[in-house]
Design a protein around this motif. Structure first.
Motif, short mmCIF file in Angstrom:
data_model
loop_
_atom_site.label_atom_id
_atom_site.label_comp_id
_atom_site.label_asym_id
_atom_site.label_seq_id
_atom_site.Cartn_x
_atom_site.Cartn_y
_atom_site.Cartn_z
N GLY A 201 -6.32 5.32 -5.26
CA GLY A 201 -6.97 4.28 -4.48
C GLY A 201 -7.09 3.00 -5.28
O GLY A 201 -7.24 3.05 -6.51
N HIS A 202 -7.04 1.86 -4.61
CA HIS A 202 -7.19 0.58 -5.29
C HIS A 202 -8.32 -0.20 -4.64
O HIS A 202 -8.20 -0.68 -3.51
CB HIS A 202 -5.88 -0.23 -5.22
N ASP B 171 -7.19 0.02 -0.78
CA ASP B 171 -5.88 0.57 -0.42
C ASP B 171 -5.76 1.98 -0.97
O ASP B 171 -6.39 2.33 -1.98
CB ASP B 171 -4.74 -0.28 -0.99
N LEU B 172 -4.91 2.78 -0.34
CA LEU B 172 -4.61 4.13 -0.83
C LEU B 172 -3.10 4.29 -0.93
O LEU B 172 -2.38 4.13 0.07
CB LEU B 172 -5.20 5.19 0.10
N TYR B 173 -2.62 4.60 -2.13
CA TYR B 173 -1.19 4.79 -2.36
C TYR B 173 -0.80 6.24 -2.10
O TYR B 173 -1.64 7.15 -2.17
CB TYR B 173 -0.84 4.38 -3.80
N MET C 253 -7.71 11.06 -1.86
CA MET C 253 -7.76 10.11 -2.97
C MET C 253 -8.11 10.87 -4.24
O MET C 253 -9.13 11.53 -4.33
CB MET C 253 -8.81 9.02 -2.68
N ARG D 93 -2.51 7.22 -12.23
CA ARG D 93 -1.53 8.18 -11.74
C ARG D 93 -1.55 9.46 -12.57
O ARG D 93 -1.39 10.56 -12.04
CB ARG D 93 -0.13 7.55 -11.76
N MET E 164 3.01 0.67 -9.73
CA MET E 164 2.50 1.10 -8.44
C MET E 164 3.65 1.66 -7.61
O MET E 164 4.75 1.12 -7.64
CB MET E 164 1.81 -0.06 -7.72
N GLU F 219 4.44 1.77 -0.70
CA GLU F 219 3.50 0.86 -0.05
C GLU F 219 2.19 1.57 0.24
O GLU F 219 2.17 2.72 0.67
CB GLU F 219 4.10 0.34 1.26
N PRO F 220 1.07 0.90 0.01
CA PRO F 220 -0.22 1.55 0.23
C PRO F 220 -0.65 1.49 1.69
O PRO F 220 -0.15 0.67 2.48
CB PRO F 220 -1.17 0.72 -0.63
N LYS F 221 -1.59 2.34 2.03
CA LYS F 221 -2.27 2.29 3.32
C LYS F 221 -3.56 1.51 3.14
O LYS F 221 -4.34 1.80 2.22
CB LYS F 221 -2.57 3.71 3.81
#
Length: 272
Positions: free
Chosen positions: A24-25, A17-19, A58, A209, A1, A4-6
């Protein structure tokens, strides 16, 4: 990963979360209940998938479960508490689950499902079937379980499962309810990759990714064509599944099955 994600959804039954790399997670967040699904849970999951639909930045999505298990299926204790109201409750639950599965299938971004522990029932196995690619830990287990609980499969799995593994194998999975190991699932094409348990999430992100770095319109178009090529539209199965599960849940056998699961015993079915 990477980085840090948003946090797009930072608390609640489902997290998102969105990296920075566009991955997206989406996380099922009832770890103490093995991510078992209630109506509130399903509504939260649908809302989270719709956030993915609306976020053009995303490019791929990883779907995973918090805790030891990906998803144990429906929340049997929640179902048992509904008594005579269970058919109406499950009619709503299966409708929401169908909407979730349909939203995942129609999501432009490819979805990588990361499975640890159990993926069971319409919630667990159904979400696996609605994903585009699946990474499983070596100790992951897969089971349909619906007929064992006096009900029928949902989440569109009556269509998707047989297209993924073949008609005869789907019949075996649904009617005999074997517990499939990760290697079993790999051998029949239910999952794409089996890795060490501690590497499941990283492997899923690696795959996501790669997808996120691809041409998004091509990915979306190819995904749509492949799902449309399944034959009968998966959406056509949702109402029929919902009616069948709702009707079955009102039977004495279904109530006996729920009680048996909670009491950890073998159910006795009488065909009524």
């Amino acid at each position: 990963m990477t980085s840090e994600p948003k946090a797009l959804i930072g608390d609640g039954l489902v997290l998102l979360d969105l990296y920075p790399d566009g991955v997206g997670h989406l996380r099922l967040n009832r770890p103490d209940a093995s991510n078992a699904m209630s109506n509130d849970f399903l509504k939260a999951l649908f809302d989270a998938v719709m956030v993915c639909h609306g976020d053009s930045s995303m490019r791929a999505v990883v779907l995973s479960g918090e805790g030891r298990h990906f998803c144990a299926g429906g929340d049997v204790k929640d179902f048992a508490s509904k008594g005579e109201g269970l058919p109406d409750y499950l009619r709503e639950a299966t409708t929401w689950l169908g909407m979730v599965a349909g939203a995942l299938v129609r999501l432009q971004q490819p979805v990588v499902v990361a499975v640890q522990g159990y993926a069971a029932g319409g919630g667990g196995l159904g979400l696996v079937c609605a994903g585009d690619l699946v990474v499983a830990g070596r100790r992951a287990k897969f089971m349909s379980g619906a007929t064992r609980a006096g009900m029928a499969p949902d989440a569109g799995s009556t269509v998707a499962l047989q297209r993924i593994v073949g008609f005869r194998k789907a019949m075996e999975i649904v009617l005999l309810n074997p517990t499939l190991t990760a290697d079993d699932a790999l051998a029949i094409g239910l999952v794409n990759r089996v890795v060490d348990d501690e590497a499941v999430l990283e492997s899923a992100f690696e795959m996501a990714r790669t997808l996120a770095a691809g041409a998004p319109l091509a990915m979306a178009g190819a995904k749509r064509l492949l799902w449309d090529g399944v034959g009968r539209s998966i959406e056509e199965a949702f109402p029929d599944e919902s009616r069948t599960v709702s009707a079955l849940s009102g039977t004495a056998d279904a109530r006996e099955a729920l009680a048996a699961v909670i009491e950890k015993r073998t159910p006795t079915f009488e065909g009524r």
